[in-house]
Design a protein around this motif. Structure first.
Motif, mmCIF file in Angstrom:
data_model
loop_
_atom_site.group_PDB
_atom_site.id
_atom_site.type_symbol
_atom_site.label_atom_id
_atom_site.label_comp_id
_atom_site.label_asym_id
_atom_site.label_seq_id
_atom_site.Cartn_x
_atom_site.Cartn_y
_atom_site.Cartn_z
ATOM 1 N N SER B 6 19.533 10.315 -7.829
ATOM 2 C CA SER B 6 19.920 8.929 -7.655
ATOM 3 C C SER B 6 19.153 8.676 -8.480
ATOM 4 N N HIS B 7 20.195 6.672 -9.024
ATOM 5 C CA HIS B 7 19.535 5.763 -10.151
ATOM 6 C C HIS B 7 18.229 5.375 -9.638
ATOM 7 N N LYS B 9 16.173 7.610 -7.269
ATOM 8 C CA LYS B 9 14.926 8.866 -7.488
ATOM 9 C C LYS B 9 14.803 9.237 -8.680
ATOM 10 N N LEU B 11 14.331 6.193 -11.461
ATOM 11 C CA LEU B 11 13.704 5.950 -11.808
ATOM 12 C C LEU B 11 11.750 6.028 -10.638
ATOM 13 N N GLU B 12 11.851 6.311 -9.696
ATOM 14 C CA GLU B 12 10.404 6.422 -9.298
ATOM 15 C C GLU B 12 9.999 7.186 -9.967
ATOM 16 N N SER B 13 10.818 8.836 -9.875
ATOM 17 C CA SER B 13 10.364 9.210 -11.129
ATOM 18 C C SER B 13 9.626 9.347 -12.343
ATOM 19 N N ARG B 44 3.059 1.736 -4.028
ATOM 20 C CA ARG B 44 3.795 2.565 -3.196
ATOM 21 C C ARG B 44 4.107 3.774 -4.267
ATOM 22 N N GLU B 47 0.632 5.467 -4.625
ATOM 23 C CA GLU B 47 0.635 6.428 -3.531
ATOM 24 C C GLU B 47 1.045 7.394 -3.406
ATOM 25 N N LYS B 48 2.579 7.350 -3.576
ATOM 26 C CA LYS B 48 3.485 8.393 -4.040
ATOM 27 C C LYS B 48 2.656 9.817 -4.143
ATOM 28 N N ASP B 192 17.382 -2.848 -8.329
ATOM 29 C CA ASP B 192 16.842 -1.839 -7.556
ATOM 30 C C ASP B 192 15.253 -2.201 -6.899
ATOM 31 N N ASP B 200 13.357 3.109 1.340
ATOM 32 C CA ASP B 200 11.583 3.463 1.487
ATOM 33 C C ASP B 200 10.780 3.200 2.668
#
Ligand SMILES: Nc1nc2c(ncn2[C@@H]2O[C@H](COP(=O)(O)OP(=O)(O)O)[C@@H](O)[C@H]2O)c(=O)[nH]1
Ligand SMILES: [Mg+2]
Lengths: 418, 301
Positions: B6-7, B9, B11-13, B44, B47-48, B192, B200
């Motif tokens: 997904s967009h 995920k 961005l998170e990556s 966050r 942290e991830k 976003d 989350d």
């Protein structure tokens, strides 16, 4: 679930890039009232008649004063189908390095052409750079159709003219769309003025162009970024390899090989903060846990024993030179960054310089200057684990850094072992 | 597996990749934490990036002293949870030591003063990389920013001479005394951020949700009545239902009228809004058209 599509806009000055972006943002309700008010305000102070939408993306003082785009600006908009990141790139040749910055990660490039002027030197250069960077999808937007009476013949002329140039390039997906950015023809909806055009509107194309298969899901490559060792009671012997999958797919249980050591082991688990996953594919950031304790550190590459990247120190690449104070020539010593690996490199040979307009190879050339491109052979102090750029943008690209100024001076796309 | 991300995920990556690169390549990174939603999301993501290990760098709060109580509480709780070090660099201290002079008058704000406190603190602690939560969608000068943004020995940004930044290969090289600002949230939009907070289950200070508060209008913004601002003649404080879209110095951060009391209601509100986050709420950006560019050149966040 909405997907992300990154696209870059390019084209000659005044072909209508900013107007087009303004129109896409406006029609997708992504321009806010305060932004519009400040654009209107600035336009008035500049003595313009209507609001100049270019001011939405030309955000720097110098750009507004000179009325040109100097550096890439990023804009964002979303439709129910996709979320878009636009890189609005500068057209002038002296800002090519900023253009490649915006275009290097794009899934799609839009090159605008003014229907009255036809294919210009800039249009060719931008299309060439898009093909060199292997942006998978190219759209030629023939703009200002309102000024040529929405003529099908004129459109076809341009398609033909550009088509014969494009045949010499390596472009996998090329789409032509006639439009009027100013009036909105074929931007969001189909134009009533060009019923002869059977293709879809630009936005429809952006929303539906198939990008999932652009990724390389075959060559499993995991450049190790860092090693996670928590040193807590709960995770006493934990040793995780953190990184982002560059290409391919990794699954728990897979047999893997680590380069440069060549040791093989199996993937015990693939972890993320949100829990273990069965498989990881590009561009997921994950942590790999392996069955055996082997010595692995940043810069190492995890792959599959039956499918390894090339490991070499003598490499040929297309290099775009980005520095204005120095040139690239045989003997140049530089720092090189490739995946998570940093080494030193010496230029062995400039094989040819490419004339971007004629695509002619000048084999007598011995240097590359600012914004020039050519085929170069380098030797690195450490082996790099790479794939051809055409196969993988992630493991096929590198940057060159000047060790004296620390500036990023070169962008390389690997062709293969020398 | 369908190999789709997904967009959010994606961005998170991308952000996690950036954060890990910095931890691996810099000697002394620091994460600038304001207690605002962007720095909360950034924390966050850090942290991830390192879980189950601890975040391998401290966080630093440039404290104007003009913050809402909820923000301090949130900050201290979160830092304790993560077991990481908190550095507080205080604008009040810079003023007390005579390095800076407080602005005068009812419109006085400490926002401008933060820059010097920030630069001094980076120097004092020898930080060579500072993570900031700025997003490119916030403001037109920010839309030009690189992910790795080079700062010279005076902390200055030179927007006309930025390093090219291709693919996901970041150049963090610098000389002693220079540093790099890192913007892992470059490609995130306000929406976003809120969608991610929802997905989350991230907690944010409750001033981000609608509540009753005594506010007054100034320059078309709603400022909270606090000990940090002087209500001028003609300004009429009244209780309204508001929330904050950004959290910064209380003297120049405006509230917006809102009934959004849940994350989903905030997402709906943000999706429908016709005014940008900074346009609605930041007096500091209204000073002039290039106010942000000018402040950033000097070393602002
Ligand atoms: N008639 C007409 N004019 C256009 C069209 N698109 C752009 N223009 C005009 O062309 C000029 C240059 O456009 P601009 O968007 O600034 O070009 P850029 O330099 O590529 O960003 C402006 O005066 C626009 O109003 C179009 O489709 N039709
Ligand atoms: Mg423009």
């Amino acid at each position: 679930m909405s997907e992300l599509l990154r696209f870059a806009t390019a084209g000659s000055v005044d072909d209508g890039k900013s107007t087009l972006i303004g129109r896409l943002l406006f029609d997708s309700k992504s321009i806010f009232e305060d932004q519009m008010a400040s654009v209107a305000d600035a336009s008035e102070r500049m003595g313009l008649e209507g609001p100049n939408l270019a001011l939405l993306t030309d955000g720097l003082r110098a750009e507004r004063e000179q009325g040109i785009t100097i550096d890439v600006a990023y804009r964002y908009f979303a439709t129910p189908k996709r979320k878009f990141i636009i890189a609005d790139t500068p057209g002038h040749v002296q800002y090519t390095r900023n253009m490649v910055t915006g275009a290097s990660t794009a899934d799609l490039a839009i090159v605008l052409i003014d229907a009255r002027k036809g294919v210009l030197e800039q249009s060719r250069r931008h299309a060439f750079i898009a093909s060199l960077l292997r942006i998978p999808h190219l759209v030629i937007a023939v703009n200002k159709m309102d000024l040529v009476d929405y003529s099908e013949d004129r459109f076809n002329e341009i398609v033909e003219e550009f088509g014969s140039f494009a045949a010499k390039l390596d472009i996998s997906d090329l789409t032509f769309i006639p439009l009027s950015a100013l009036n909105g023809d074929n931007v969001v909806g189909r134009s009533e003025h060009m019923t002869w055009f059977e293709g879809s509107s630009l936005l429809h194309h952006l929303e539906t162009v198939h990008i999932a298969s652009d990724r390389n899901l075959i060559d499993a490559r995991f450049p190790v970024q860092c090693v996670l060792r928590p040193h807590t009671d709960e995770f006493h012997d934990y040793r995780g390899y953190a990184g982002r999958v560059a290409s391919g797919v990794f699954r728990a249980g897979d047999e893997v090989m680590v380069l440069p050591s060549g040791f093989t082991t199996k993937i015990k688990r693939i972890e993320t903060f949100d829990g273990a996953v069965d498989g990881a594919f590009a561009p997921m950031s994950v942590t790999l846990l392996l069955e055996d304790e082997i010595d692995i550190s940043r810069g190492d590459m995890i792959c599959r024993p039956q499918n390894q990247p090339t490991s070499a120190q003598d490499i040929d690449a297309m290099v775009c030179w980005l520095a204005d104070e120095t040139v690239l020539s045989a003997g140049s010593k530089l720092s090189i960054k490739h995946t998570t690996r940093t080494a030193r490199a010496i230029v062995k040979d400039v094989k040819y310089r490419l004339d971007i307009n004629s695509l002619h190879r000048d084999e007598a050339a011995e240097t590359l200057q600012l914004n020039e491109m050519g085929r170069v052979s380098i030797r690195t102090t450490l082996p790099l684990f790479f794939d051809e750029y055409r196969r993988s943008r992630e493991t096929g690209s590198f940057i060159l850094i000047d060790e004296a100024t620390n500036a990023t001076v070169g962008a390389g796309m690997i062709l293969g072992e020398t | 597996m369908n190999y789709e991300l997904s967009h959010l995920k994606t961005l998170e990556s991308e952000s996690i990749h950036i954060i890990r690169e910095v931890a691996a390549e810099f000697e002394r990174p620091v994460l600038l934490f304001s207690g605002g939603k962007d720095s909360i999301v950034m924390l966050r993501l850090a942290e991830k990036a390192f879980w189950p290990a601890k975040i391998p760098f401290p966080v630093m709060h440039i404290d104007t002293g003009h913050n809402f109580e909820e923000v301090y509480e949130y900050r201290d709780r979160r830092v304790a949870e993560l077991g990481i070090k908190l550095v507080v660099a205080s604008v009040q201290d810079s003023i007390d030591s005579g390095k800076q002079v407080e602005q005068k008058g009812p419109r006085a704000s400490r926002n401008q003063l933060q820059t010097m406190t920030l630069l001094d603190a980076l120097e004092e602690h020898g930080f060579d990389a500072a993570f900031g939560g700025a997003r490119r969608d916030e403001e037109k000068a920010r839309s030009k920013e690189r992910v790795y943004s080079f700062r010279d020995e005076f902390g200055q940004w030179d927007p006309k001479n930025q390093r090219p930044e291709l693919w996901s290969l970041y150049n963090g090289r610098h000389l002693r005394g220079e540093h790099i600002r890192i913007f892992p949230l470059s490609n995130w939009t306000e929406l976003d951020i809120w969608q991610y907070i929802a997905e989350d289950g991230i907690e944010v200070p409750n001033i981000y949700y609608a509540h009753e508060r005594e506010v007054f209008e100034r320059d078309g913004m709603l400022l909270a009545v606090t000990e940090f601002v002087t209500v001028m003649e003609g300004e009429k404080p009244e209780t309204r239902t508001v929330r904050f879209r950004t959290v910064g110095d209380a003297s120049c951060t405006g509230a917006v009228e809102s009934d959004a009391r849940t994350v989903q209601e905030v997402i709906d509100e943000v999706s429908a809004t016709r005014v940008t986050e900074r346009g609605a709420t930041r007096a500091d950006d209204r000073a002039s058209e290039a106010a942000m560019e000018d402040r950033k050149r000097q070393g602002y966040f």
